[in-house]
Design a protein around this motif. Structure first.
Motif, mmCIF file in Angstrom:
data_model
loop_
_atom_site.group_PDB
_atom_site.id
_atom_site.type_symbol
_atom_site.label_atom_id
_atom_site.label_comp_id
_atom_site.label_asym_id
_atom_site.label_seq_id
_atom_site.Cartn_x
_atom_site.Cartn_y
_atom_site.Cartn_z
ATOM 1 N N SER A 240 -6.185 0.257 -4.268
ATOM 2 C CA SER A 240 -5.962 1.570 -4.861
ATOM 3 C C SER A 240 -4.844 2.313 -4.140
ATOM 4 C CB SER A 240 -7.251 2.396 -4.855
ATOM 5 O OG SER A 240 -7.663 2.679 -3.529
ATOM 6 N N PHE A 241 -4.722 2.128 -2.838
ATOM 7 C CA PHE A 241 -3.618 2.750 -2.113
ATOM 8 C C PHE A 241 -2.277 2.192 -2.581
ATOM 9 C CE2 PHE A 241 -0.510 1.942 1.285
ATOM 10 C CZ PHE A 241 -0.093 3.243 1.539
ATOM 11 N N VAL A 242 -2.217 0.876 -2.768
ATOM 12 C CA VAL A 242 -0.969 0.253 -3.226
ATOM 13 C C VAL A 242 -0.598 0.790 -4.601
ATOM 14 C CG1 VAL A 242 0.152 -1.927 -3.818
ATOM 15 C CG2 VAL A 242 -1.390 -1.812 -1.851
ATOM 16 N N ASP A 243 -1.587 0.919 -5.491
ATOM 17 C CA ASP A 243 -1.325 1.443 -6.827
ATOM 18 C C ASP A 243 -0.839 2.889 -6.765
ATOM 19 O OD1 ASP A 243 -2.064 -0.961 -7.934
ATOM 20 O OD2 ASP A 243 -4.070 -0.302 -8.511
ATOM 21 N N ASP A 244 -1.400 3.665 -5.857
ATOM 22 C CA ASP A 244 -0.955 5.049 -5.715
ATOM 23 C C ASP A 244 0.471 5.109 -5.165
ATOM 24 O OD1 ASP A 244 -3.456 5.832 -6.584
ATOM 25 O OD2 ASP A 244 -4.194 6.388 -4.597
ATOM 26 N N TYR A 245 0.734 4.342 -4.128
ATOM 27 C CA TYR A 245 2.029 4.382 -3.452
ATOM 28 C C TYR A 245 3.144 3.800 -4.316
ATOM 29 C CZ TYR A 245 5.464 3.581 0.301
ATOM 30 O OH TYR A 245 6.601 3.571 1.075
ATOM 31 N N GLN A 246 2.878 2.671 -4.944
ATOM 32 C CA GLN A 246 3.917 1.954 -5.674
ATOM 33 C C GLN A 246 4.008 2.346 -7.146
ATOM 34 O OE1 GLN A 246 6.105 -0.020 -4.325
ATOM 35 N NE2 GLN A 246 5.241 -0.726 -2.380
ATOM 36 N N LEU A 247 2.873 2.655 -7.772
ATOM 37 C CA LEU A 247 2.828 2.868 -9.225
ATOM 38 C C LEU A 247 2.453 4.290 -9.606
ATOM 39 C CD1 LEU A 247 1.053 -0.471 -10.220
ATOM 40 C CD2 LEU A 247 3.508 -0.003 -10.095
ATOM 41 N N TYR A 248 2.307 5.171 -8.606
ATOM 42 C CA TYR A 248 2.104 6.607 -8.839
ATOM 43 C C TYR A 248 0.794 6.919 -9.552
ATOM 44 C CZ TYR A 248 7.152 5.497 -8.920
ATOM 45 O OH TYR A 248 8.390 4.943 -8.702
ATOM 46 N N LYS A 249 -0.229 6.124 -9.300
ATOM 47 C CA LYS A 249 -1.506 6.376 -9.969
ATOM 48 C C LYS A 249 -2.105 7.718 -9.519
ATOM 49 C CE LYS A 249 -1.723 2.532 -12.355
ATOM 50 N NZ LYS A 249 -2.679 1.457 -12.027
ATOM 51 N N ASN A 250 -1.960 8.027 -8.238
ATOM 52 C CA ASN A 250 -2.410 9.295 -7.669
ATOM 53 C C ASN A 250 -1.430 9.711 -6.583
ATOM 54 O OD1 ASN A 250 -5.254 9.764 -8.876
ATOM 55 N ND2 ASN A 250 -5.403 7.653 -8.110
ATOM 56 N N PRO A 251 -1.371 11.008 -6.259
ATOM 57 C CA PRO A 251 -0.462 11.465 -5.204
ATOM 58 C C PRO A 251 -0.804 10.830 -3.858
ATOM 59 C CG PRO A 251 -1.234 13.319 -6.519
ATOM 60 C CD PRO A 251 -2.061 12.124 -6.929
ATOM 61 N N VAL A 252 0.221 10.620 -3.045
ATOM 62 C CA VAL A 252 0.055 10.054 -1.710
ATOM 63 C C VAL A 252 0.265 11.158 -0.682
ATOM 64 C CG1 VAL A 252 0.940 8.395 -0.015
ATOM 65 C CG2 VAL A 252 0.818 7.773 -2.446
ATOM 66 N N ASP A 253 -0.708 11.323 0.203
ATOM 67 C CA ASP A 253 -0.609 12.289 1.303
ATOM 68 C C ASP A 253 -0.206 11.536 2.560
ATOM 69 O OD1 ASP A 253 -0.859 14.184 3.249
ATOM 70 O OD2 ASP A 253 -2.963 14.653 2.853
ATOM 71 N N PHE A 254 1.022 11.731 3.004
ATOM 72 C CA PHE A 254 1.526 10.973 4.140
ATOM 73 C C PHE A 254 0.971 11.468 5.478
ATOM 74 C CE2 PHE A 254 4.333 9.590 0.876
ATOM 75 C CZ PHE A 254 4.808 8.353 1.264
ATOM 76 N N GLN A 255 0.300 12.607 5.485
ATOM 77 C CA GLN A 255 -0.279 13.102 6.728
ATOM 78 C C GLN A 255 -1.731 12.657 6.918
ATOM 79 O OE1 GLN A 255 1.313 14.385 9.089
ATOM 80 N NE2 GLN A 255 3.251 14.941 8.120
ATOM 81 N N ASN A 256 -2.249 11.944 5.958
ATOM 82 C CA ASN A 256 -3.621 11.450 6.050
ATOM 83 C C ASN A 256 -3.697 10.057 5.444
ATOM 84 O OD1 ASN A 256 -5.343 13.877 6.990
ATOM 85 N ND2 ASN A 256 -4.062 14.747 5.358
ATOM 86 N N GLY A 257 -4.748 9.326 5.745
ATOM 87 C CA GLY A 257 -4.959 8.027 5.150
ATOM 88 C C GLY A 257 -4.103 6.933 5.757
ATOM 89 N N PRO A 258 -3.913 5.831 5.019
ATOM 90 C CA PRO A 258 -3.229 4.658 5.566
ATOM 91 C C PRO A 258 -1.821 4.924 6.081
ATOM 92 C CG PRO A 258 -4.386 4.080 3.549
ATOM 93 C CD PRO A 258 -4.463 5.566 3.667
ATOM 94 N N THR A 259 -1.049 5.763 5.386
ATOM 95 C CA THR A 259 0.327 5.999 5.829
ATOM 96 C C THR A 259 0.361 6.630 7.210
ATOM 97 O OG1 THR A 259 0.264 8.071 4.572
ATOM 98 C CG2 THR A 259 1.312 6.174 3.511
ATOM 99 N N ALA A 260 -0.456 7.654 7.418
ATOM 100 C CA ALA A 260 -0.496 8.332 8.712
ATOM 101 C C ALA A 260 -1.056 7.423 9.801
ATOM 102 C CB ALA A 260 -1.328 9.606 8.603
ATOM 103 N N LYS A 261 -2.096 6.662 9.468
ATOM 104 C CA LYS A 261 -2.679 5.750 10.456
ATOM 105 C C LYS A 261 -1.667 4.677 10.850
ATOM 106 C CE LYS A 261 -7.436 6.453 8.861
ATOM 107 N NZ LYS A 261 -8.618 5.846 8.181
#
Length: 451
Positions: A240-261
């Motif tokens: 689901s993260f990949v779909d959000d990041y690559q295909l814009y399924k949902n907004p990505v919060d870069f200060q939280n979640g996998p990107t920040a980690k």
């Protein structure tokens, strides 16, 4: 050609330097001019294009698996089209990426070209009307039947240029993914087993640091640093993260979640000495030659290096393993054969694509260190290559291909390079690094969705 790979398409002035060429009179060098058997779309084509020139561009190094296979495909094409001149030009990756829009808007472009896949590259050109819609030949010539659904993702783009649906604008004939290359001799000398979990991997890295070795070869001035960040983020992510990041399924919060980690882990790895602090200015070639020279025991990078490592590593034994602690890996189909809308020889271009998909070309690609999409597995004889293909198939079959971090929006490659250079030299905190990424990503997605 070292991806080498992930600078995004820009519309720029056609550089005078875009003149590196090599016209191949007898590609492949094997001495075998024999015609290949079979192949859809090629029957009765020997007279097709009489007196014409097929202009083909690619950016693979001559000792890469892709170039070896394509050189053989060019031989076969010549044998089956004796009245056609084939003009092959090997361009620098950066040259094509920086100037593709202007080149394909002019009459100076090729009839068929290798081009980077993804929203910000092939998708962008498709949305601008610069690439030929290949939907009909993909169906009638059987290309669609040879590519799995996951590999078709990067071949198809909608009207906005977003991958995964819509018409065909490119055809891949190989796959690729990011893995861990390792120096088996160095691992053995330090009593390190192949890690299967992320904690085991960090323990191995700690062991090298304790022995006075910086374990990971790195290059901050090009794609490798951003790719490592994304792979670290993937250890904390799901599909689901990949779909959000690559295909814009949902907004990505870069200060939280996998990107920040992932950003925090990357910074920690620099501080712990896993990555050299002076690698911010190094390029991918520097990273690769350092690994080849035995200066660092680990390189996290793509399968595009595989053939070169087979050729050039002579002083130690080496191998590969999947990045520990994640079912997701950077990877996708390989780069695409695209046919510019301005091409005057489209049927000849389709004939060439046909040839690259034949079993004999696919088997050659595999035995040369590439990852074929339509080879006979029993025909792959080299153990290292068989392992390479097996690991790719494992990822692909488990829906583990997560694409690449710079794909989502145009211009994002440069954003990522600058961001992780600042992480390597520790001039920005992980939060500041993510803040520098969030704006361009969010603005780019909004532009695409509005288009």
């Amino acid at each position: 050609m070292f991806r080498h790979r992930y600078r995004l398409a820009k519309v720029a002035t056609v550089a005078a330097a875009l003149t590196v060429s090599l016209t191949l009179a007898a590609c492949g060098g094997s001495g075998d001019t024999g015609s290949a058997s079979g192949g859809s779309g090629s029957a009765g084509s020997s007279a097709a294009g009489e007196g014409q020139t097929l202009k083909l561009w690619h950016y693979e190094g001559e000792n890469s698996a892709m170039a070896i296979a394509w050189n053989k495909a060019i031989e076969t094409f010549k044998a089956e089209h004796p009245g056609v001149t084939v003009d092959v030009e090997r361009k620098a990756f950066e040259q094509i990426q920086q100037n593709a829009g202007m080149i394909l808007s002019s009459d100076e472009g090729p009839d068929i070209m290798e081009y980077n896949k993804g929203n910000a590259t092939a998708g962008l050109l498709a949305s601008q009307g610069l690439l030929t819609d290949l939907t009909e030949p993909a169906e009638s010539r059987g290309w669609a039947d040879k590519l799995s659904a996951s590999l078709q993702t990067t071949a198809r783009y909608d009207q906005r240029g977003v991958m995964g649906s819509g018409n065909w604008y490119g055809v891949p004939n190989y796959g690729e993914y990011v893995m861990v290359y390792y120096n088996k001799d160095a691992f053995a000398a330090n009593g390190i087993q192949i890690p299967t979990t992320l904690p085991e991997f960090t323990t191995a890295l700690d062991t090298f640091v304790a022995a006075g070795t910086t374990p990971i070869c790195m290059a901050g001035a090009e794609y490798p640093a951003g790719q490592l960040w994304y792979q670290l983020a993937l250890t904390q992510a799901d599909r689901s993260f990949v779909d959000d990041y690559q295909l814009y399924k949902n907004p990505v919060d870069f200060q939280n979640g996998p990107t920040a980690k992932g950003a925090q882990m990357f910074a920690d790895w620099v501080q712990k000495g896993y990555i050299a602090g002076d690698s911010a200015s190094l390029k991918a070639e520097d990273m690769g030659t350092a690994f080849i020279g035995g200066k660092c025991p680990i390189m996290v990078s793509g399968s595009w290096w595989f053939g070169r490592l087979k050729d050039e590593i002579t002083t130690f034994d080496w191998g590969t393993f999947l990045f520990p602690g994640s079912t997701l890996s950077l990877g996708s189909s390989g780069n695409l054969w695209v046919v510019p809308q301005a091409s005057e020889n489209k049927e000849l271009a389709y004939d060439f694509i046909d040839i690259t998909m034949r079993p004999e070309i696919q088997n050659l690609l595999g035995n040369s260190g590439g990852i074929p999409v339509a080879a006979d597995p029993s025909a792959i004889t080299d153990p290292k290559t068989a392992e390479l293909i097996k690991n790719f198939n494992t990822i692909s079959q488990n829906d583990g291909l997560a694409f690449y971090p710079d794909w989502p929006v145009p211009g994002f490659y440069d954003v990522l390079v600058a961001a992780f250079q600042s992480s390597i030299n520790q001039s920005k905190t992980p939060a500041e690094v993510m803040d520098s990424i969030q704006g361009p990503y969010t603005e780019g997605v909004a532009t695409i969705q509005a288009g």
